[in-house]
Write a protein that holds these residues in place. Structure first.
Motif, mmCIF file in Angstrom:
data_model
loop_
_atom_site.group_PDB
_atom_site.id
_atom_site.type_symbol
_atom_site.label_atom_id
_atom_site.label_comp_id
_atom_site.label_asym_id
_atom_site.label_seq_id
_atom_site.Cartn_x
_atom_site.Cartn_y
_atom_site.Cartn_z
ATOM 1 N N GLU A 225 0.866 -1.172 0.015
ATOM 2 C CA GLU A 225 0.255 0.062 -0.020
ATOM 3 C C GLU A 225 1.029 1.216 -0.023
ATOM 4 N N GLY A 226 0.568 2.146 -0.989
ATOM 5 C CA GLY A 226 1.225 3.407 -1.196
ATOM 6 C C GLY A 226 2.713 3.476 -1.564
ATOM 7 N N ALA A 227 2.848 2.143 -2.383
ATOM 8 C CA ALA A 227 4.377 2.101 -2.982
ATOM 9 C C ALA A 227 4.246 2.493 -4.317
ATOM 10 N N TYR A 228 5.561 2.877 -4.804
ATOM 11 C CA TYR A 228 5.663 3.355 -6.243
ATOM 12 C C TYR A 228 5.860 2.109 -6.850
ATOM 13 N N HIS A 229 6.451 1.122 -6.450
ATOM 14 C CA HIS A 229 6.771 -0.307 -7.238
ATOM 15 C C HIS A 229 6.924 -1.154 -6.394
ATOM 16 N N ALA A 230 6.298 -2.633 -6.915
ATOM 17 C CA ALA A 230 6.590 -3.873 -6.081
ATOM 18 C C ALA A 230 6.949 -4.929 -7.169
ATOM 19 N N ASN A 231 7.561 -5.807 -6.749
ATOM 20 C CA ASN A 231 7.928 -6.832 -7.564
ATOM 21 C C ASN A 231 8.299 -8.160 -6.665
ATOM 22 N N PHE A 232 7.466 -9.131 -6.684
ATOM 23 C CA PHE A 232 7.610 -10.386 -6.018
ATOM 24 C C PHE A 232 8.101 -11.195 -6.771
ATOM 25 N N LYS A 233 9.425 -12.060 -6.340
ATOM 26 C CA LYS A 233 10.065 -13.129 -6.891
ATOM 27 C C LYS A 233 10.206 -14.490 -6.078
ATOM 28 N N ASP A 234 9.711 -15.401 -6.383
ATOM 29 C CA ASP A 234 9.911 -16.918 -5.425
ATOM 30 C C ASP A 234 11.092 -17.079 -5.643
ATOM 31 N N LYS A 235 11.391 -18.270 -4.638
ATOM 32 C CA LYS A 235 12.663 -18.696 -4.554
ATOM 33 C C LYS A 235 13.351 -19.303 -5.774
ATOM 34 N N ARG A 236 12.651 -19.983 -6.551
ATOM 35 C CA ARG A 236 12.972 -20.675 -7.819
ATOM 36 C C ARG A 236 13.514 -19.621 -8.571
ATOM 37 N N HIS A 237 12.732 -18.577 -8.817
ATOM 38 C CA HIS A 237 13.486 -17.403 -9.819
ATOM 39 C C HIS A 237 14.297 -16.879 -9.549
ATOM 40 N N LEU A 238 14.488 -16.488 -7.981
ATOM 41 C CA LEU A 238 15.975 -15.851 -7.438
ATOM 42 C C LEU A 238 16.920 -16.569 -7.671
ATOM 43 N N ALA A 239 16.744 -18.028 -7.537
ATOM 44 C CA ALA A 239 17.847 -19.052 -7.470
ATOM 45 C C ALA A 239 18.343 -19.095 -9.033
ATOM 46 N N LEU A 240 17.463 -18.938 -9.869
ATOM 47 C CA LEU A 240 17.845 -18.833 -11.285
ATOM 48 C C LEU A 240 18.837 -17.849 -11.509
ATOM 49 N N GLU A 241 18.540 -16.582 -10.977
ATOM 50 C CA GLU A 241 19.283 -15.507 -11.271
ATOM 51 C C GLU A 241 20.595 -15.333 -10.244
ATOM 52 N N LYS A 242 20.721 -16.385 -9.284
ATOM 53 C CA LYS A 242 21.771 -16.473 -8.516
ATOM 54 C C LYS A 242 21.760 -15.315 -7.526
ATOM 55 N N PHE A 243 20.439 -14.780 -7.254
ATOM 56 C CA PHE A 243 20.275 -13.617 -6.417
ATOM 57 C C PHE A 243 19.773 -14.015 -5.165
ATOM 58 N N GLY A 244 19.374 -15.041 -4.610
ATOM 59 C CA GLY A 244 18.553 -15.271 -3.439
ATOM 60 C C GLY A 244 18.003 -16.745 -3.217
ATOM 61 N N GLU A 245 17.747 -17.091 -2.274
ATOM 62 C CA GLU A 245 17.328 -18.404 -2.079
ATOM 63 C C GLU A 245 15.712 -18.649 -1.438
#
Length: 281
Positions: A225-245
C-alpha cells in the motif's frame, strides 16, 4: 513482392525484402505457440519511415495496393501484437526516435526508447512516472499501443493514465487525440491508427527507497500500500538469477533516499531480464 508496390515504396524510403530479415519480423520477443504458428505470415516487406510525411505516403501506397500495414517497435512484447497474420507491410518505427521536454512532460516520437527518455529526463531533474521492464530496448509507440503496465504503475497506473495526448496517422491524415479519445488508440495495437508521437507525463526525480522483504506472496499483498513499485519473486526465480534463496518482495517508495542494501541491489536489477538487448555499448 509486386514490382509496382516495391517501386512505389522505394521512392519513399528503404524497402527490406531479404528473406532472412523478413523471417525475423514474423515474431516478437517470444516464440509463437505451435497451435497458432500456422496463422503467422511472412511480411511482404519491411519499411522504416524517418518522418511523418513518409508514414503518410506509405499508408497511401498501402491503401492504393490494398495491402495491410502492421506497425512495429522493438518487438519486445510477448503477446503477438506486431506479428503479421496477413501478407502485409511491416512499418518499423524505430528510426523516428526524437524527443524534447516541455514543462512537466516529454514529447517523444514513437521509436524513442524508454531508457533513453529516462536518462535525458534525469538531466532535467525529472523522471518518467511509468516505464516498462523492457525499457532498455522497447519503444514509446510499442508500449503505448499495448497499454502496458510496468515500473511505477502501482502508483501511477497504466501508460494510458500517463499520456496527455497522441499524434496518430491513418488513411485520412494526421490528428491529435487526447482525453476520452485516447482509449480508441492506446491498447489498440495500431489497428485504429499509427502512433507517431506522445506527450508523456513526468514526475520530480525524487529518490527511491527500496526494501527487499522475505515473505510469501499472500503476505506481500498487504505490504504494498502506498508504494511506487513492487515486484515479488519466488525462491526458484531468484535461484535461477543467483540472487537469493527465499521468496522475496521488492517494494519501493518515492521521496526517501534510504533502504536496505539488498533492496537497492534488487531495484538496480529491475531491468535485468533484457540486459542483453540494452542500447548501452
Amino acid at each position: 513482392m509486386d514490382g509496382a508496390l516495391h517501386s512505389a515504396l522505394s521512392r519513399v524510403c528503404k524497402v527490406e525484402t531479404h528473406p532472412a530479415v523478413l523471417w525475423i519480423y514474423r515474431y516478437d520477443f517470444l516464440t509463437i505457440p505451435k497451435q497458432l504458428s500456422r496463422f503467422v505470415k511472412t511480411p511482404i516487406c519491411v519499411v522504416q519511415p524517418r518522418n511523418d510525411e513518409e508514414v503518410i505516403e506509405i499508408l497511401e501506397i498501402a491503401e492504393r495496393f490494398e495491402v495491410p500495414i502492421v506497425p512495429r517497435g522493438s518487438g519486445t512484447s510477448g503477446y503477438g501484437g506486431c506479428v503479421p497474420l496477413e501478407n502485409s507491410i511491416v512499418l518499423d518505427m524505430k528510426l523516428m526516435a526524437n524527443f524534447s521536454f516541455q514543462n512537466d512532460s516529454v514529447i517523444a516520437d514513437s521509436g524513442a526508447v524508454w531508457q533513453e527518455l529516462e536518462r535525458a529526463a534525469k538531466r532535467h531533474g525529472r523522471s518518467l512516472r511509468v516505464y516498462p521492464s523492457s525499457a532498455t530496448v522497447s519503444t514509446v509507440g510499442g508500449w503505448i499501443a499495448q497499454n502496458g503496465y510496468g515500473i511505477g504503475s502501482l502508483k501511477y497506473g497504466s501508460v494510458m493514465e500517463n499520456v496527455e495526448w497522441l499524434e496518430v496517422a491513418d488513411f485520412r491524415g494526421i490528428k491529435r487525440v487526447d482525453g476520452e479519445r485516447l482509449k480508441y488508440y492506446v491498447g489498440a495495437y495500431g489497428t485504429t491508427g499509427i502512433i507517431l508521437r506522445a506527450c508523456i507525463k513526468l514526475r520530480d526525480d525524487s529518490p527511491i527507497r527500496s526494501e527487499a522483504l522475505e515473505c510469501s506472496f499472500e503476505e506481500a499483498i498487504n505490504k504494498i500500500e502506498g508504494a511506487y513499485h513492487a515486484n515479488f519473486k519466488d525462491k526458484r526465480h531468484l535461484a535461477l538469477e543467483k540472487f537469493g534463496e527465499k521468496d522475496t518482495l521488492l517494494v519501493c517508495y518515492e521521496g526517501e533516499d534510504n533502504g536496505s542494501e539488498f533492496g537497492k541491489r534488487f531495484w538496480e536489477r529491475r531491468l535485468y531480464p533484457l540486459r542483453a538487448l540494452t542500447t548501452e555499448r
